[in-house]
Design an enzyme around this catalytic site. Sequence first.
Site, mmCIF file in Angstrom:
data_model
loop_
_atom_site.group_PDB
_atom_site.id
_atom_site.type_symbol
_atom_site.label_atom_id
_atom_site.label_comp_id
_atom_site.label_asym_id
_atom_site.label_seq_id
_atom_site.Cartn_x
_atom_site.Cartn_y
_atom_site.Cartn_z
ATOM 1 N N ASP A 12 38.486 47.124 30.713
ATOM 2 C CA ASP A 12 39.598 46.288 31.145
ATOM 3 C C ASP A 12 39.070 45.342 32.226
ATOM 4 O OD1 ASP A 12 42.290 45.414 31.755
ATOM 5 O OD2 ASP A 12 42.277 46.843 33.421
ATOM 6 N N ASP A 14 41.364 42.980 34.953
ATOM 7 C CA ASP A 14 42.125 43.015 36.209
ATOM 8 C C ASP A 14 42.424 44.444 36.627
ATOM 9 O OD1 ASP A 14 43.066 40.072 36.920
ATOM 10 O OD2 ASP A 14 43.214 40.271 34.749
ATOM 11 N N ASP A 189 43.061 50.599 34.132
ATOM 12 C CA ASP A 189 43.866 51.035 35.276
ATOM 13 C C ASP A 189 45.366 51.052 35.057
ATOM 14 O OD1 ASP A 189 45.024 48.317 37.182
ATOM 15 O OD2 ASP A 189 43.984 48.076 35.274
#
Length: 237
Positions: A12, A14, A189
Amino acid sequence: MTLPQPLALLLDFDGTLVPIVATPDAIAVGDDLRALIAEAMARLDGRVAIISGRSLEQLDALWGESLSGVTVAASHGLELRSDGLLSVPEHSALFARLARETHKRFGAQQGVVIELKSFGLGLHYRLAPTLREAVHEWAKECAEDHRLAIQPGDMVFELLLPGANKGEAVRQIMDRRRFAGSSPVYIGDDLTDIPAIIAARKLGGRGIAVGQKIAAHADDVLAGPAEVISHIRKLLA
């Protein structure tokens, strides 16, 4: 004796490789991160992918030539670029129109940040947390009127074309020739990363959460982007 499968690194962006900041356009990709991805590409024979909710256009603008050769699944997997080939849905002007309507509804002075993407619209309320429910109601109204999906995230509601899913992106990437026979490690996240972690684990790999939000779904937890960078270096050692 069964030899261990080679590693594939699925990341991922961001909140994983870079910190979450107040507005999406405040992100910068540093030289150290560019160098790390280049090293991973070299050591893993190209088995590196960035899987992001950002559009391909946004990612290319942030990374520049650093993404050359890297497999990229953008727009939660709706845009997939691998081995020089690009797969995208039919472009629609719908999201630009919804961005204008959202601006009329909230106005910049209220702190709702409107992030227009190629195949989605992010409605960020980080600067105006008291407007969460109002933004959510507006997102539901838009989704119902235009048959869109809503993806909640870290202080954002994102309007997407149906079918956008990072788990499906992981499955498509692992079907590519360069990733064949490898074991995926996915690091993410946010809520959008849960399907990707599940997919990686079902494919015999591992899922790593950044922070506690999705820790229950992962094999391991890292504190933040700085620890992610350190962990990647250990995996490449």
